[in-house]
Write a protein that holds these residues in place. Sequence first.
Motif, PDB file in Angstrom:
ATOM      1  N   ILE A 155       0.839  -1.202   0.000  1.00 42.85           N
ATOM      2  CA  ILE A 155       0.000   0.000   0.000  1.00 42.85           C
ATOM      3  C   ILE A 155       0.871   1.247   0.000  1.00 42.85           C
ATOM      4  O   ILE A 155       0.594   2.224  -0.700  1.00 42.85           O
ATOM      5  CB  ILE A 155      -0.945  -0.005   1.218  1.00 42.85           C
ATOM      6  N   LYS A 194       0.730   4.115  -2.725  1.00 42.27           N
ATOM      7  CA  LYS A 194       0.265   5.428  -2.282  1.00 42.27           C
ATOM      8  C   LYS A 194       1.208   6.547  -2.700  1.00 42.27           C
ATOM      9  O   LYS A 194       0.801   7.703  -2.838  1.00 42.27           O
ATOM     10  CB  LYS A 194       0.106   5.404  -0.756  1.00 42.27           C
ATOM     11  N   GLY A 197       1.333  10.154  -0.882  1.00 42.21           N
ATOM     12  CA  GLY A 197       0.080  10.440  -0.185  1.00 42.21           C
ATOM     13  C   GLY A 197       0.315  10.630   1.301  1.00 42.21           C
ATOM     14  O   GLY A 197       1.414  10.382   1.816  1.00 42.21           O
ATOM     15  N   GLN A 217       5.621   1.587   6.184  1.00 42.92           N
ATOM     16  CA  GLN A 217       5.523   2.462   5.013  1.00 42.92           C
ATOM     17  C   GLN A 217       6.459   3.650   5.204  1.00 42.92           C
ATOM     18  O   GLN A 217       7.402   3.849   4.460  1.00 42.92           O
ATOM     19  CB  GLN A 217       4.079   2.934   4.817  1.00 42.92           C
TER      20      GLN A 217
END
Length: 362
Positions: A36, A40, A43, A85
């Motif tokens: 993810i 992303k 983001g 992340q």
Amino acid sequence: MIELNDRLKELRTTIDELDKDIAKLLARRVETAKEIGRAKGDGPIYDPVREERIIRRFSEMNPDLDRESLSTIHKEIISLCRSVQVRPTVACMGPEGSYSQQAMERALGSSIDPLFVTGPREVFRAVETSRASLGLVPVENTVEGTVYATLDGFSETGPEMTVIQEVSLPIRHVLASTSPLSEIKRVVSHPQALAQCRLWLEEKLPGAKKEPVGTTSHGAAIASSEPGTAAVCSAKAAEANRINILARDIQDRSHNRTRFWVVGPKGSTRSEGDKTSILFSVPHRPGSLLGALDPLRTAGVNLTAIQSRPMQGNPFEYLFFLDMMGNSSDPEISDALEAMRKSCLSMRVLGSYPSDIVVPRE
């Protein structure tokens, strides 16, 4: 007795197998979170609305289990997955053990890197200079009112600074020291904390000097190295500084709470329970403030707070901070703000954000 022991061994074996399954699922979730993060791109690293929906759904799938405990567990899972992340650095008032740190972990979990600073202005500066990706600042206490240093600091920030989330934290003060209560000659803490415990301190330590310092956790650090000095602080700050707790819950009012803002360069997505905060100024003439607020009244917007602060370099002229229920993209609020803007010298929407504070409705 032998049968009971056999049954116990069987159940413990089942628990061990379940723990293996949980570990495998966590590993899969972490790997998916990495994917993810790659999808992303640049983001936002933190979306409190999305995370709260995940936690709520998880609780609804387990209605027979304690909701608060499930929320705590799942928030930490999300925090762990977020950190693979991008592990966020979050600026807050310190040192370790501060109420700001506790509010920060309440919002984002513990898989973060705290950057401890001395005050709200330093929090905003850390975010603006990219030393921290997010910040957390105290806004208001139910006993002592507005934290004006935060409002002043926000007014000095650039337009990209945004309120992302609001969280509240119960404030439960302790008195902590390396000395016994009978030997306390000085009490140190943040000015608001001293004020919140004024009656208790007057009764128990009437002869002790009360001395304000930058934060409650800073007071705990001072008390750890100075015999005869006690700190009004959190139990966590006392533990972090290895000083003894002499008394608990010394705040004068049991409903003592502080609300905090998570701030950063990117806002959150829309939620049903949003609040909106704005900063504005009006001409210095009679009725100008009433005229500016009238579009909000006409639209039936529920205002929850308004504060004024002197404008730097303009004696007796003021900036106004205002909180309202709803999102600035709601048609009635958007139209009211646009009409209000015509009566203002300046206006800035500080953010529309989710809040864990329940505002009573008529």
